[in-house]
Design a protein around this motif. Sequence first.
Motif, PDB file in Angstrom:
ATOM      1  N   ARG A 168       0.779  -1.298  -0.076  1.00 48.85           N
ATOM      2  CA  ARG A 168      -0.027   0.058  -0.101  1.00 48.85           C
ATOM      3  C   ARG A 168       0.888   1.349   0.089  1.00 48.85           C
ATOM      4  N   GLN A 169       2.093   1.324   0.636  1.00 44.66           N
ATOM      5  CA  GLN A 169       2.859   2.438   0.766  1.00 44.66           C
ATOM      6  C   GLN A 169       4.281   2.292   0.684  1.00 44.66           C
ATOM      7  N   GLU A 194       7.109   9.867   0.572  1.00 47.44           N
ATOM      8  CA  GLU A 194       6.131   8.675   0.502  1.00 47.44           C
ATOM      9  C   GLU A 194       5.303   8.606  -0.828  1.00 47.44           C
ATOM     10  N   ARG A 195       4.951   7.408  -1.142  1.00 51.03           N
ATOM     11  CA  ARG A 195       4.379   7.079  -2.377  1.00 51.03           C
ATOM     12  C   ARG A 195       3.130   6.164  -1.963  1.00 51.03           C
ATOM     13  N   GLN A 196       2.337   6.195  -2.791  1.00 49.19           N
ATOM     14  CA  GLN A 196       1.066   5.094  -2.483  1.00 49.19           C
ATOM     15  C   GLN A 196       1.315   4.109  -3.462  1.00 49.19           C
ATOM     16  N   ARG A 207       7.971   4.218   1.371  1.00 49.76           N
ATOM     17  CA  ARG A 207       8.570   5.259   2.197  1.00 49.76           C
ATOM     18  C   ARG A 207       9.984   5.201   1.804  1.00 49.76           C
ATOM     19  N   ASP A 210      -0.293   0.463  -5.254  1.00 47.54           N
ATOM     20  CA  ASP A 210      -1.735  -0.052  -5.641  1.00 47.54           C
ATOM     21  C   ASP A 210      -1.455  -1.642  -5.857  1.00 47.54           C
TER      22      ASP A 210
END
Length: 106
Positions: free
Chosen positions: A43-44, A56-58, A46, A60
């Motif tokens: 999900r994430q 930080e990036r989301q 860092r 998918d």
Amino acid sequence: MDWLVLWMALALPRVSLVVSPRIVMGGHSTRLECRVARHPENRQLRYGLAEWSESERQLDGERAQVVWTTTLQVPCGEWVAYCLVVDATGKHWQARQSVTAICGEA
């Protein structure tokens, strides 16, 4: 074919990191490359230099980008570069490497 997917999920690290160069002159740049194994629960992401900068990036899940790169200016001193992946349950995996920025008189 499901056994192959399961084997790969168990054999590969969830996240890895390459830092280049690992030794720089103070204030110069280094490149961080985070590689995130595809997983439906991701999900994430860092990444950054511990105690200095963080991005930080989301993610998918399985459709997420695999390679994430960034260039950071490194202040004088010794630092820890890292990439950290967090899944949907809050569990995390981390890859770390040291980075040194040399300062002072020649």
